[in-house]
Scaffold this motif. Structure first.
Motif, PDB file in Angstrom:
ATOM      1  N   VAL A  13      34.230   2.036  10.783  1.00  0.00           N
ATOM      2  CA  VAL A  13      34.960   0.836  10.380  1.00  0.00           C
ATOM      3  C   VAL A  13      34.055  -0.373  10.583  1.00  0.00           C
ATOM      4  O   VAL A  13      33.125  -0.333  11.390  1.00  0.00           O
ATOM      5  CB  VAL A  13      36.272   0.677  11.178  1.00  0.00           C
ATOM      6  CG1 VAL A  13      37.228   1.830  10.913  1.00  0.00           C
ATOM      7  CG2 VAL A  13      36.019   0.546  12.670  1.00  0.00           C
ATOM      8  N   THR A  14      34.317  -1.436   9.863  1.00  0.00           N
ATOM      9  CA  THR A  14      33.479  -2.622  10.004  1.00  0.00           C
ATOM     10  C   THR A  14      33.836  -3.454  11.224  1.00  0.00           C
ATOM     11  O   THR A  14      32.993  -4.201  11.728  1.00  0.00           O
ATOM     12  CB  THR A  14      33.555  -3.503   8.740  1.00  0.00           C
ATOM     13  OG1 THR A  14      34.922  -3.816   8.469  1.00  0.00           O
ATOM     14  CG2 THR A  14      32.931  -2.785   7.548  1.00  0.00           C
ATOM     15  N   GLY A  63      31.946  -0.406   5.004  1.00  0.00           N
ATOM     16  CA  GLY A  63      33.340  -0.364   4.570  1.00  0.00           C
ATOM     17  C   GLY A  63      33.419  -0.138   3.074  1.00  0.00           C
ATOM     18  O   GLY A  63      32.559   0.519   2.489  1.00  0.00           O
ATOM     19  N   GLU A  64      34.447  -0.690   2.447  1.00  0.00           N
ATOM     20  CA  GLU A  64      34.660  -0.580   1.001  1.00  0.00           C
ATOM     21  C   GLU A  64      34.664   0.874   0.545  1.00  0.00           C
ATOM     22  O   GLU A  64      34.101   1.229  -0.480  1.00  0.00           O
ATOM     23  CB  GLU A  64      33.607  -1.384   0.232  1.00  0.00           C
ATOM     24  CG  GLU A  64      33.628  -2.851   0.577  1.00  0.00           C
ATOM     25  CD  GLU A  64      32.515  -3.642  -0.094  1.00  0.00           C
ATOM     26  OE1 GLU A  64      31.758  -3.098  -0.933  1.00  0.00           O
ATOM     27  OE2 GLU A  64      32.402  -4.837   0.222  1.00  0.00           O
ATOM     28  N   TYR A  65      35.330   1.730   1.339  1.00  0.00           N
ATOM     29  CA  TYR A  65      35.395   3.147   1.017  1.00  0.00           C
ATOM     30  C   TYR A  65      36.315   3.383  -0.169  1.00  0.00           C
ATOM     31  O   TYR A  65      37.275   2.651  -0.389  1.00  0.00           O
ATOM     32  CB  TYR A  65      35.893   3.949   2.218  1.00  0.00           C
ATOM     33  CG  TYR A  65      35.048   3.736   3.443  1.00  0.00           C
ATOM     34  CD1 TYR A  65      33.698   4.090   3.445  1.00  0.00           C
ATOM     35  CD2 TYR A  65      35.572   3.171   4.591  1.00  0.00           C
ATOM     36  CE1 TYR A  65      32.909   3.887   4.557  1.00  0.00           C
ATOM     37  CE2 TYR A  65      34.794   2.969   5.714  1.00  0.00           C
ATOM     38  CZ  TYR A  65      33.465   3.325   5.690  1.00  0.00           C
ATOM     39  OH  TYR A  65      32.680   3.123   6.790  1.00  0.00           O
ATOM     40  N   ALA A  66      36.029   4.409  -0.944  1.00  0.00           N
ATOM     41  CA  ALA A  66      36.866   4.803  -2.074  1.00  0.00           C
ATOM     42  C   ALA A  66      37.775   5.945  -1.636  1.00  0.00           C
ATOM     43  O   ALA A  66      37.344   6.831  -0.895  1.00  0.00           O
ATOM     44  CB  ALA A  66      35.999   5.251  -3.249  1.00  0.00           C
ATOM     45  N   ASP A 113      38.921  -1.649   5.344  1.00  0.00           N
ATOM     46  CA  ASP A 113      37.724  -0.966   4.851  1.00  0.00           C
ATOM     47  C   ASP A 113      38.011   0.008   3.720  1.00  0.00           C
ATOM     48  O   ASP A 113      37.101   0.654   3.217  1.00  0.00           O
ATOM     49  CB  ASP A 113      37.045  -0.209   6.003  1.00  0.00           C
ATOM     50  CG  ASP A 113      36.513  -1.158   7.058  1.00  0.00           C
ATOM     51  OD1 ASP A 113      35.818  -2.119   6.685  1.00  0.00           O
ATOM     52  OD2 ASP A 113      36.797  -0.939   8.253  1.00  0.00           O
ATOM     53  N   GLY A 114      39.273   0.139   3.339  1.00  0.00           N
ATOM     54  CA  GLY A 114      39.639   1.071   2.280  1.00  0.00           C
ATOM     55  C   GLY A 114      40.042   2.445   2.785  1.00  0.00           C
ATOM     56  O   GLY A 114      40.224   3.360   1.982  1.00  0.00           O
TER      57      GLY A 114
END
Length: 136
Positions: A13-14, A63-66, A113-114
């Motif tokens: 996680v960020t 982060g920015e996970y799909a 973070d998605g």
């Protein structure tokens, strides 16, 4: 045949402080440990006496996970779904996918973070609203 259980999951996680605050407020969990981790990172472990999530971060965590990359979601059981949803909203997140089918009621939420979480309640009477659906 061996038997087992899930002790912990380690997720990147960020902002582990922010993620820990959500999990503690939503699940009644406590911080179990914090400290330096691999690749010059930092981790916070939050959970109860039986299980926990290791919240890991480092300079390489973006982060920015799909969804589905690599996991679909992590599910948590709560005793009060409405109170858990209020906590999620108070942390600025948007619940979605509310559903009610045997054996319980649930909703989903993406964190900052998605990462997708399923929040489910199997409390007595939890499945008294809405149409029947199917499992996640």
């Amino acid at each position: 045949m061996p038997t087992g259980y899930l002790e912990h999951a380690n997720i990147s996680v960020t902002d582990p402080e922010r993620s820990a605050a959500l999990l503690k407020a939503m699940l009644g969990w406590e911080e179990r440990w914090r400290g330096p981790s691999q690749n010059a990172g930092h981790s916070i472990h939050v959970g109860n006496e039986d299980c926990y999530l290791a919240l890991y971060t480092g300079a390489h965590v973006r982060g920015e996970y799909a969804k589905g990359q690599p996991l679909n979601h992590i599910a948590f059981v709560v005793d009060d779904l409405d109170a858990a949803e209020a906590v999620v909203k108070a942390h600025g997140l948007k619940p979605f996918g509310h559903d009610d089918y045997e054996p319980g009621r649930r909703f989903y939420v993406f964190d900052w973070d998605g990462i997708e979480f399923e929040i489910v309640s199997y409390a007595a009477g939890a499945s008294t609203r809405g149409p029947a659906g199917g499992p996640s």
